[in-house]
Design an enzyme around this catalytic site. Structure first.
Site, PDB file in Angstrom:
ATOM      1  N   CYS A   1     -10.106  -1.126  -1.827  1.00 13.21           N
ATOM      2  CA  CYS A   1      -8.902  -0.991  -0.485  1.00 13.21           C
ATOM      3  C   CYS A   1      -7.788  -0.894  -1.339  1.00 13.21           C
ATOM      4  O   CYS A   1      -7.274  -1.371  -2.326  1.00 13.21           O
ATOM      5  CB  CYS A   1      -8.518  -1.547   0.602  1.00 13.21           C
ATOM      6  SG  CYS A   1      -8.117  -0.812   1.814  1.00 13.21           S
TER       7      CYS A   1
ATOM      8  N   CYS B   1      -9.051  -4.741   7.354  1.00 16.42           N
ATOM      9  CA  CYS B   1      -9.152  -3.613   6.902  1.00 16.42           C
ATOM     10  C   CYS B   1      -8.071  -2.705   8.294  1.00 16.42           C
ATOM     11  O   CYS B   1      -8.922  -2.728   8.695  1.00 16.42           O
ATOM     12  CB  CYS B   1     -10.055  -3.013   6.439  1.00 16.42           C
ATOM     13  SG  CYS B   1      -9.302  -2.002   5.047  1.00 16.42           S
TER      14      CYS B   1
ATOM     15  N   ASP C   1      -5.366  -1.545  -0.121  1.00 16.01           N
ATOM     16  CA  ASP C   1      -4.324  -2.691   0.435  1.00 16.01           C
ATOM     17  C   ASP C   1      -3.812  -3.230  -0.835  1.00 16.01           C
ATOM     18  O   ASP C   1      -4.241  -3.711  -1.796  1.00 16.01           O
ATOM     19  CB  ASP C   1      -4.604  -3.055   1.607  1.00 16.01           C
ATOM     20  CG  ASP C   1      -4.529  -3.956   2.131  1.00 16.01           C
ATOM     21  OD1 ASP C   1      -3.630  -5.002   2.015  1.00 16.01           O
ATOM     22  OD2 ASP C   1      -4.448  -3.974   3.421  1.00 16.01           O
TER      23      ASP C   1
ATOM     24  N   HIS D   1     -12.329  -5.804   2.537  1.00 19.23           N
ATOM     25  CA  HIS D   1     -11.352  -7.098   2.998  1.00 19.23           C
ATOM     26  C   HIS D   1     -11.851  -7.066   4.271  1.00 19.23           C
ATOM     27  O   HIS D   1     -11.634  -6.093   4.758  1.00 19.23           O
ATOM     28  CB  HIS D   1     -10.162  -7.009   2.365  1.00 19.23           C
ATOM     29  CG  HIS D   1      -9.292  -5.693   2.816  1.00 19.23           C
ATOM     30  ND1 HIS D   1      -8.616  -6.155   4.185  1.00 19.23           N
ATOM     31  CD2 HIS D   1      -9.544  -4.412   2.676  1.00 19.23           C
ATOM     32  CE1 HIS D   1      -7.771  -5.307   3.801  1.00 19.23           C
ATOM     33  NE2 HIS D   1      -8.044  -3.928   3.064  1.00 19.23           N
TER      34      HIS D   1
ATOM     35  N   ARG E   1      -2.715  -5.829  -0.540  1.00 21.05           N
ATOM     36  CA  ARG E   1      -3.240  -7.523  -0.911  1.00 21.05           C
ATOM     37  C   ARG E   1      -4.155  -8.094  -1.221  1.00 21.05           C
ATOM     38  O   ARG E   1      -4.064  -8.997  -1.281  1.00 21.05           O
ATOM     39  CB  ARG E   1      -2.485  -7.937   1.159  1.00 21.05           C
ATOM     40  CG  ARG E   1      -1.093  -7.635   2.033  1.00 21.05           C
ATOM     41  CD  ARG E   1      -1.606  -7.693   3.581  1.00 21.05           C
ATOM     42  NE  ARG E   1      -2.610  -7.171   3.526  1.00 21.05           N
ATOM     43  CZ  ARG E   1      -3.002  -7.135   4.983  1.00 21.05           C
ATOM     44  NH1 ARG E   1      -2.123  -7.483   5.310  1.00 21.05           N
ATOM     45  NH2 ARG E   1      -3.502  -6.253   5.459  1.00 21.05           N
TER      46      ARG E   1
END
Ligand code: CO
Length: 211
Positions: A42, A101, A44, A98, A46
């Site tokens: 992803c 999400c 993302d 994750h 993080r």
């Protein structure tokens, strides 16, 4: 004044630190890359692939998009897979989602977000494939996290269904596809236990007969 000076300062310090540990690091790396892994994750911020598995530049080939989706018409993702498998000859493709999400969460929401709705549609399709079991989960966080897991499992299947991967198996190339999920809350990865290492493990419907 240099724009985003802090990032250039960070970069200089980072490169110096690496060179301190291994003076030839960048020189060696500039000649070739031989990563063993392709990471499909992803976008993302993080969930940074290299840092999570503590690997250096050169050790992992990466494709990231919203909610780590592998779509059979996405030329970007397919090109990455093709290059990784046929040229770099990676041994493992890791689809890593994750928990929590945002992309999966947005797909669960019954709202129109604009352009991204077309992308999120693919996650809604995953929901529909598992409608009964997902509908039975009443806790919203639990439902979201289960859909995050199921989305990874579906994307592992999508990678295996590509002719690129099936061609590699047919040629006897060592290649396994794995489904993992990462917890932002504690930084720990979990293997979803859906690894596939050959065409015999995939549904007959998607098998490609290769010459
Ligand atoms: Co995400």
């Amino acid at each position: 004044m240099k724009l985003l000076k802090n990032l250039f300062d960070n970069n200089k310090k980072w490169a110096e630190k690496i060179k301190e540990a291994d003076p030839d690091f960048f020189a060696k790396l500039s000649r070739q890359q031989q990563p063993e892994y392709l990471w499909i994750g992803c976008s993302d911020s993080r969930v940074p692939s290299n840092q999570i598995v503590d690997l250096l530049p050169g050790e992992i080939f990466v494709h990231r998009n919203i909610a780590n989706v592998v779509i059979p018409t996405d030329l970007n993702c397919l090109s990455v897979i093709q290059y990784a498998v046929e040229v770099l000859k990676v041994k493992h493709i890791i689809v890593c989602g994750h928990y929590g999400c945002g992309g999966v969460q947005a797909a669960l929401a019954k709202r129109a977000f604009g352009l991204i709705d077309t992308w999120l549609r693919h996650i809604k399709d995953v929901y529909r494939h598992h409608q009964e079991s997902l509908d039975s989960i009443t806790d919203p966080d639990e439902k979201l996290n289960r859909l995050c897991e199921l989305n990874v499992i579906e994307q592992v299947a999508n990678v295996c269904h590509t002719s690129i991967v099936q061609k590699a198996w047919e040629a006897g190339q060592e290649l396994s596809i794995h489904g993992w999920i990462y917890s932002i809350e504690d930084g720990i990865l979990k293997d979803l236990g859906v690894s596939i290492a050959g065409a015999c493990d995939i549904s007959e419907t998607y098998r490609v007969n290769l010459p």
